[in-house]
Write an enzyme that holds these catalytic residues in place. Structure first.
Site, PDB file in Angstrom:
ATOM      1  N   HIS A  82      95.258  56.741  75.539  1.00 18.19           N
ATOM      2  CA  HIS A  82      93.939  57.370  75.638  1.00 18.19           C
ATOM      3  C   HIS A  82      93.137  57.304  74.328  1.00 18.19           C
ATOM      4  O   HIS A  82      92.443  58.254  73.960  1.00 18.19           O
ATOM      5  CB  HIS A  82      94.068  58.814  76.100  1.00 18.19           C
ATOM      6  CG  HIS A  82      94.513  58.963  77.527  1.00 18.19           C
ATOM      7  ND1 HIS A  82      94.325  57.982  78.472  1.00 18.19           N
ATOM      8  CD2 HIS A  82      95.146  60.000  78.167  1.00 18.19           C
ATOM      9  CE1 HIS A  82      94.803  58.404  79.633  1.00 18.19           C
ATOM     10  NE2 HIS A  82      95.312  59.610  79.487  1.00 18.19           N
ATOM     11  N   HIS A 131      88.911  62.498  82.592  1.00 17.76           N
ATOM     12  CA  HIS A 131      90.262  62.985  82.883  1.00 17.76           C
ATOM     13  C   HIS A 131      90.254  64.373  83.526  1.00 17.76           C
ATOM     14  O   HIS A 131      91.058  65.245  83.173  1.00 17.76           O
ATOM     15  CB  HIS A 131      91.092  63.017  81.597  1.00 17.76           C
ATOM     16  CG  HIS A 131      92.562  62.816  81.811  1.00 17.76           C
ATOM     17  ND1 HIS A 131      93.323  63.671  82.578  1.00 17.76           N
ATOM     18  CD2 HIS A 131      93.414  61.871  81.361  1.00 17.76           C
ATOM     19  CE1 HIS A 131      94.587  63.273  82.565  1.00 17.76           C
ATOM     20  NE2 HIS A 131      94.665  62.167  81.843  1.00 17.76           N
ATOM     21  N   GLU A 165      91.907  59.015  87.922  1.00 15.76           N
ATOM     22  CA  GLU A 165      91.234  58.389  86.787  1.00 15.76           C
ATOM     23  C   GLU A 165      90.832  56.954  87.142  1.00 15.76           C
ATOM     24  O   GLU A 165      91.673  56.059  87.202  1.00 15.76           O
ATOM     25  CB  GLU A 165      92.146  58.392  85.572  1.00 15.76           C
ATOM     26  CG  GLU A 165      92.665  59.763  85.184  1.00 15.76           C
ATOM     27  CD  GLU A 165      93.911  59.681  84.326  1.00 15.76           C
ATOM     28  OE1 GLU A 165      93.860  59.048  83.257  1.00 15.76           O
ATOM     29  OE2 GLU A 165      94.956  60.228  84.753  1.00 15.76           O
TER      30      GLU A 165
END
Length: 325
Positions: free
Chosen positions: A103, A173, A290
């Protein structure tokens, strides 16, 4: 409308913005571009928040790892070994998930304070990621626009430009729980995904490179069924990359009657059933859907590409629709 939500340790203020339209209310933070709440009616018209979030800034600072509601970048999901080759050069990133990058690294876009400006029926958030941040090449200028349309659907449009070749993969997210606050686990939600394949991963959560058929496996959500638990997997959407959003998923809560639909331009969707969520939440309290390119695409030339070059514009769009039945 915006209001002061809190202050970081260095004195930087964090603001909260509220969008309202067609019976939907969405609250968004300048910190991390976080979607703090999404309030929508159930089948009886009662409004409830359907995403996990904290009431104050301290919760997000104390529990960053679930990435609750945050904008993720410069690269969503994992990059194996925290490195990738690009145009003959190997770039080394900062690992933050064992040996891998997750991420965007230790200080991804979820931990940045974004500039926020109102636009028609929404907000435009922007930031600059300088060359070398977290090891990524190229200065990246990013903008993300949140909007509510006339039906109350929440649109998220991402754009980015760079001054040097780099990899980009952006997502949001949010964890969805259509039952609303205090409703418990989401394993009983019913999920449909327009995905005939998925990308199997090894124990390190890095894809093996195979695009496996979901037929006869627990990964087959082509017909709606209980979401269950035990998922942190990327699904290969049948539609592939598209210029405009195409509906690829539906999540339904039989108890409240709330329905969430997801339309996207992206080729993949990471389904995470929050089995390892941290903070004051319990495992399974939410479901993350996602929309993204595949994990480790920078090291997998057979996957849809994530390279952005000077003169090009990265564009991605996802729309979350709400209804009840």
């Amino acid at each position: 409308m915006n209001e002061l939500f809190g202050t970081l340790s260095d004195g930087t203020p964090v603001h909260r913005w509220t969008l309202r339209r067609a019976g939907v209310r969405v609250r968004i933070l300048s910190y991390g571009g976080i979607v703090q709440s999404v309030e929508v009616p159930d089948r009886d018209g009662r409004a409830g928040n359907v995403v996990l979030g904290f009431p104050g800034l301290e919760g997000y600072l104390r529990h960053p790892e679930p990435f609750l509601g945050a904008l993720i970048g410069r690269y969503a999901n994992r990059i194996a070994g925290a490195r990738f080759p690009l145009d003959g050069v190997t770039y080394t990133l900062k690992p933050n998930d064992g040996p891998n990058s997750l991420h965007g690294g230790e200080r991804g876009f979820d931990k940045r304070v974004w500039d926020v400006a109102p636009v028609e029926n929404g907000l435009r958030l922007s930031l600059v990621a300088e060359h070398g941040e977290e090891g990524f090449p190229g200065r990246l200028d990013v903008s993300v626009t949140y909007t509510l349309d006339e039906r109350g659907a929440l649109g998220i449009a991402y754009e980015a430009v760079t001054d040097a070749p780099t990899h980009v993969n952006l997502t949001n997210h949010s964890y969805w729980n259509l039952g609303g606050p205090g409703s418990g686990r989401t394993a009983g939600h019913e999920l449909r995904l327009a995905a005939s394949r998925y990308t199997p991963s090894g124990p390190d959560m890095i894809p093996t490179g195979e695009l496996a058929d979901v037929s006869g496996t627990r990964f087959d959500f082509r017909e709606a069924r209980r979401a269950g638990t035990g998922y942190d997997d990327n699904f290969v959407l049948d539609k592939g990359v598209t210029r405009t959003p195409v509906e690829v998923a539906e999540l339904y809560d039989p108890a409240s009657g709330r329905v969430l639909t997801v339309a996207t331009t992206e080729p993949g969707m990471q389904l995470y059933t929050a089995d390892h969520i941290t903070g004051p939440f319990s495992p399974g309290d939410g479901i993350a859907l996602e929309t993204q390119h595949f994990p480790d695409s920078p090291n997998r030339p057979e996957f849809p590409g994530t390279v952005l070059r000077p003169g090009e514009v990265f564009h991605s769009e996802t729309v979350y629709g709400f209804s009840a039945r």
